[in-house]
Enzyme design. Sequence first.
Site, PDB file in Angstrom:
ATOM      1  N   SER A  82       0.698  -1.132   0.007  1.00  0.00           N
ATOM      2  CA  SER A  82       0.086   0.159   0.002  1.00  0.00           C
ATOM      3  C   SER A  82       0.893   1.184  -0.035  1.00  0.00           C
ATOM      4  O   SER A  82       1.614   1.583  -0.708  1.00  0.00           O
ATOM      5  CB  SER A  82      -1.201  -0.162   1.038  1.00  0.00           C
ATOM      6  N   ASP A  84      -8.736  -4.622  -6.069  1.00  0.00           N
ATOM      7  CA  ASP A  84      -8.319  -3.568  -5.410  1.00  0.00           C
ATOM      8  C   ASP A  84      -9.192  -2.363  -5.713  1.00  0.00           C
ATOM      9  O   ASP A  84      -8.724  -1.861  -6.824  1.00  0.00           O
ATOM     10  CB  ASP A  84      -6.981  -3.580  -5.317  1.00  0.00           C
ATOM     11  N   HIS A 133      -7.325  -5.249  -1.581  1.00  0.00           N
ATOM     12  CA  HIS A 133      -6.073  -4.318  -1.425  1.00  0.00           C
ATOM     13  C   HIS A 133      -4.947  -5.363  -0.624  1.00  0.00           C
ATOM     14  O   HIS A 133      -3.772  -4.826  -0.672  1.00  0.00           O
ATOM     15  CB  HIS A 133      -6.465  -3.256  -0.403  1.00  0.00           C
TER      16      HIS A 133
END
Length: 311
Positions: free
Chosen positions: A166, A245, A277
Site C-alpha cells: 500500500s 483492489d 487491497h
Amino acid sequence: MTPDGSTLYALRSTFDSSPHVVRLDAAEPDQDPALLRTPGDLGPLPGTLTEVRTTADDGFPLRAWLVLPEGAAAGRPAPLLVAAHGGPQGSWSDWPWLWNPWPFAARGYAVLLPDPALSSGYGQRMQERGRGQYGGRPYQDVIALTDAALARADLDLTRTALAGWSYGGYLANRTATRTDRFRALVSHAGLWNLESFQGATDMHAYFRKIFGDPRSRRERYDADSPHLDAARLTTPMLIVHGGRDSRVPESQSRELHHDLRRRHVPTGFLYFPDESHGVEAPNHLRLLYETVLGFLDHHVLGEEWRRPELL
C-alpha cells in the site's frame, strides 16, 4: 467480560507474539494478563526482536523494530530486508499476518520495520513532518533508519532489499526512482502514477485533499509521483496486486510493470484476481511468501530462481 463484571477476556497481540486469548482482572491496574491456551500456537520464533533508533536531519527522533534471525553475528552478518508499512497513518505495532517478518527471519533475513513520518503513535509533529510530501520526508526517514541499522556489524550492507504494501508499496516505487542501493524491491499494491490514481481510488476525496487538483496544483504531483522518473528504474522489482483492489487500483501496478519492461529491468508480477487491497486467503498468503522469498533469494543472495510449487 463475565456477567459479574469482575473478569475481562481479550485478544492480545504483540509484534513477537501471535494473537492469544488473555484473562484480566477488571479491578486490577497495571497487571500482566494471564495467557490462555490458544489453538494454533506457533511455538518459538526463529529469531529475536530489538530496536533501532536514530535522529532525522530535522532533529526528530526515529525508531524501528529490527528482527534478527538466529545466528546473525559480526562474523556472519545477515542480509537485510527493509519492510515499509501501509497507511501511511499506521505503524508496526502488533502481529500482522500480511507482510509478517518472521517467515523472512526463518530464511535467514534480518527485517527492519521503520516508522517514518506520517506514522501514527508518535504525536502530531510526526504527521506535520510528512503532510503533503509522500515521497519526501517519509522516504528520507526510511533511508535514515536503514543507514542506522546497517551500522550494526551483524547486518550485511552489501545484501539488502526493500519491500512495502500500500503506502509502503509507494515507498518501494519511490525508492526505485531515487537510489540503486538495494539489490531488489517488492511493491505490493503501491501507488505509481499519482494523477491517475487519485481519480480512480475509492478514497478520491481524501487524496484530492492531500494533493489538490492535478490540473491546477501540479507541484505536489511533479514532486512525488514516481512515474515521472521512470527513466531512473534499474533495480529488479517484484510487483504484487489484487484484481479487486479499489483502494489502489490494479492499473497502478500495470503501469509500473510496463515501465519496467520498457526499461529492460528484471521484473515479475504476482497477480491475485480474487484478492482486494491485501491478501487474505491462507493459500494466497503462503504463495506470497514463497514467491517473495524466492525473488529475494535470487536477486539478493544470488541463488538460482526456483518457481514456487503453488504457481
